[in-house]
Design an enzyme around this catalytic site. Structure first.
Site, PDB file in Angstrom:
ATOM      1  N   CYS A   1      14.311   9.420 -12.351  1.00 48.71           N
ATOM      2  CA  CYS A   1      12.992   9.036 -11.888  1.00 48.71           C
ATOM      3  C   CYS A   1      13.035   9.000 -10.366  1.00 48.71           C
ATOM      4  O   CYS A   1      13.859   9.666  -9.758  1.00 48.71           O
ATOM      5  CB  CYS A   1      12.574   7.699 -12.485  1.00 48.71           C
ATOM      6  SG  CYS A   1      13.745   6.382 -12.115  1.00 48.71           S
TER       7      CYS A   1
ATOM      8  N   HIS B   1       6.031   3.441  -2.856  1.00 50.85           N
ATOM      9  CA  HIS B   1       5.795   3.593  -4.297  1.00 50.85           C
ATOM     10  C   HIS B   1       4.423   3.008  -4.618  1.00 50.85           C
ATOM     11  O   HIS B   1       4.261   1.794  -4.711  1.00 50.85           O
ATOM     12  CB  HIS B   1       6.891   2.861  -5.074  1.00 50.85           C
ATOM     13  CG  HIS B   1       6.961   3.199  -6.527  1.00 50.85           C
ATOM     14  ND1 HIS B   1       6.002   2.813  -7.420  1.00 50.85           N
ATOM     15  CD2 HIS B   1       7.876   3.884  -7.242  1.00 50.85           C
ATOM     16  CE1 HIS B   1       6.331   3.233  -8.625  1.00 50.85           C
ATOM     17  NE2 HIS B   1       7.469   3.896  -8.544  1.00 50.85           N
TER      18      HIS B   1
END
Length: 639
Positions: free
Chosen positions: A26, A561
């Protein structure tokens, strides 16, 4: 080839390539599916300079690397001869999860959005009970009645809120779930159960029920669904499937109102006739089962539940118990299960205080102080992941003390009478609204004091805290080696987003919150723009455009993020204005995203801004401002 040795070390320490079923990645971590996790050398990987930490969750062995994980992943694929897999995101839910993992995912997604309100109303209800017990208010006073309505109203109509979150999780229309729940708690049906009976069902059994009404000739078992949990969750599960069926067959021109019309006509009667009674009986059986186990051996129950609670929290398994807690409050009016875990946070801060006193490591001291404060208010993740768990023995000492505290709570009959917050603010929720401050309340007070003192003393004498063993999530290295510190210039990093600032510990992801990925801040965006915080190079751009990594000219590696679990949107509502490898300057537009659409889709929009190579610096200073604009200084690295 610069990651070749790291790749070799990782493969060797996960048990060799023959122990690997598959590997994917990821934004920040490698995700292995291993044939036998016991063959993995977790300690060696945790202490490796190229590895941040190790996480085990959802059947995956996760090696947290940082925002350069794609390069490490390619090296691992090449070195191990593995087949490249489709990248996935932090905390994603794979299609092939086990039943228990899927259950935990469902429960957490249903309850997490309403937890802040449950805590807020629980505080009000708890303090109102305390005012009544102390004689400051009478239960007929207007002040008491109004505070009770504020504190109790949310819980009485809890099914409506669960109808929204559950329907969203099951893929249906959230407001349809609320409409189903509203029918269940409609006041016109609440008093009918006391009326004249037209028949009796299941006579002579534990399910014997008097019937007051029928629907199209079918008898309806009326239940009290106020404050209930299980019936609405099961009802929305079936409602989502029924709605999808009608979406497929109803013509588009009338779909907007005819689909909910048909869905309500099917699900609401079905819930009253079948789903509701069965779910209620099941919920009552669960509640009675918990009481039976508790009463059979309260001492053992307290030791086990209290002692292992923090372990369950680490792996997220505690979400499987939360519905029982709410169910007990709804069915019995009190709960003894979660009550036995209350001493855990006080045991944790006792262990943290022991570490704080003994340690000579300045970085560990700086972590311990805020971890102690947040733990006092029930937020123990910073203390667990940043202080006690990396040191191992202090965490074990806190679990032992928590077990003792849980045993005291159990044998003294302490119970929770309302949902509420964590830490010290949860104390009023132990006050019995009828009896007031009773023996059980004082048992809880004794338990948390004992847990705190015992964890503190055990850590002082048996915690094994010394300078050679002090390893934190940000400072993991072999005892015999000194970490090489890069000669990086002092640097100011500006805000990529306009928004409200919150401490990293409050970001709803344990890896970010524990600073295992590095130091930084969280920002709740006011606008859907991300600009470059430094002059540098785009080193990582995830394909769903929700996360981007930049390496500055001076070597700072920054991860931005946007939101939590937003990978599940598969790029929807995100637009990238750069690509991997692009050179950028401060203020250049990197990403755009639709804040409101993402929120409506049910995803937290909180955005961590992390310096992922924080260990290359002697310190990271973060802003104390509550709000920031684009290009305001938010982080300063200290050489």
């Amino acid at each position: 080839m610069k990651h070749e040795q790291l790749a070799k070390d990782i493969i060797a320490n996960v048990g060799g390539k023959e122990n690997v079923n598959s590997v994917s990645h990821c934004v920040t971590r490698l995700r292995f599916k291993l044939k036998d996790e016991s063959k993995a050398n977790t300690e060696a990987l945790k202490n490796h300079n190229g590895v941040v930490t190790i996480m085990k969750s959802a059947g995956q062995y996760q090696v947290v690397i940082g925002n350069h994980v794609p390069e490490v992943y390619q090296a691992v694929i090449q070195e191990g001869g593995f087949q490249a897999a489709k990248p996935v995101e932090e905390n994603d839910n794979e299609q092939k999860q086990g039943i228990f993992t899927r259950f935990i995912d469902i429960v957490s997604n249903i309850f997490i959005p309403i937890l802040p309100l449950l805590m807020a109303t629980g505080i009000i209800k708890g303090f109102n009970s305390m005012f009544l017990a102390l004689g400051w208010l009478e239960n007929t006073d207007g002040t008491y009645l109004l505070l009770n309505a504020i504190g109790d109203g949310f819980f009485v109509f809890l099914p409506i809120f669960l109808g929204y979150t559950a329907m969203k999780k099951f893929g249906g229309t959230p407001f349809l779930g609320m409409a189903i729940a509203a029918a269940l708690v409609h006041p016109s049906l609440s008093g009918i159960s006391d009326g004249e009976s037209i028949m009796t069902l299941f006579s002579g059994t534990v399910f014997e029920s008097d019937i007051q009404i029928a629907f199209l000739g079918i008898p309806v078992v009326l239940m009290d669904y106020a404050s209930s949990v299980v019936p609405i969750i099961i009802a929305t599960f079936f409602a989502a499937k029924v709605e999808k069926f009608f979406v497929r067959i109803v013509p588009s021109v009338i779909k907007s109102f005819f689909v909910p019309f048909l869905t309500l006509l099917v699900i609401v009667p079905l819930t009253f006739i079948i789903i509701g009674p069965i779910a209620t009986w099941a919920a009552q059986s669960i509640g009675q089962g918990v009481v039976w186990v508790y009463e059979a051996a309260p001492l053992i129950a307290g030791l086990v539940v209290g002692g292992f609670w923090q372990v369950l929290v680490i792996f997220g398994i505690h979400w499987g118990i939360i519905p029982i807690y709410y169910n007990n409050l709804a069915v019995m009016g009190y709960d003894t299960l979660i009550a036995m875990t209350f001493a855990a946070s006080f045991a944790q801060i006792g262990a943290i205080l022991g570490v704080l006193i003994l340690t000579k490591n300045q970085k560990l001291k700086s972590l311990s102080i805020p971890a102690f404060v947040s733990g006092f208010f029930g937020v123990t993740e910073p203390g667990i992941y940043g202080v006690t768990l990396p040191l191992k023995k202090p965490f074990i000492m806190s679990c032992i003390a928590s077990g003792v505290g849980g045993a005291i709570i159990a044998v003294t009959g302490s119970a929770l009478y309302s949902a509420g917050p964590l830490g010290v603010f949860k104390i009023p929720t132990f006050i019995d609204p009828v009896e007031g401050i009773n023996f059980g309340f004082w048992g809880m007070i004794i338990a948390i004091v004992v847990a705190f003192v015992l964890a503190f003393v055990l850590t002082l004498f048996f915690g094994g805290v010394n300078q050679k063993q002090e390893v934190t999530a940000q400072d993991t290295n072999n005892d015999d080696e000194e970490k090489e510190v890069k000669n990086v210039s002092q640097e100011k990093i500006v805000s990529p987003i306009k928004g409200n600032v919150l401490p990293l510990a409050e970001v709803p992801d344990e890896v970010f919150a524990s600073k295992a990925m590095g130091n930084g801040i969280g920002i709740e965006p006011m606008e859907g723009r991300v600009v470059s915080p430094v002059n540098g190079t785009v080193t990582t751009l995830f394909k769903t455009n929700h996360a981007i990594g930049i390496t500055s000219e001076n070597g700072a590696e920054i991860l931005i993020h946007v939101g939590m679990d937003t990978v599940q949107l598969e790029g929807k509502y995100f637009t990238a204005h750069v690509k991997q490898g692009d050179q950028v300057s401060v203020g250049d537009l990197l990403l755009e995203f639709d804040v409101e659409k993402i929120k409506e889709a049910g995803y937290p929009i909180i955005t961590p801004v992390i310096v992922t190579n924080s260990i290359d610096y002697n310190g990271i200073d973060v802003t104390t401002e509550k709000t920031v604009r684009e290009k305001d200084v938010i982080i300063q690295t200290i050489r």
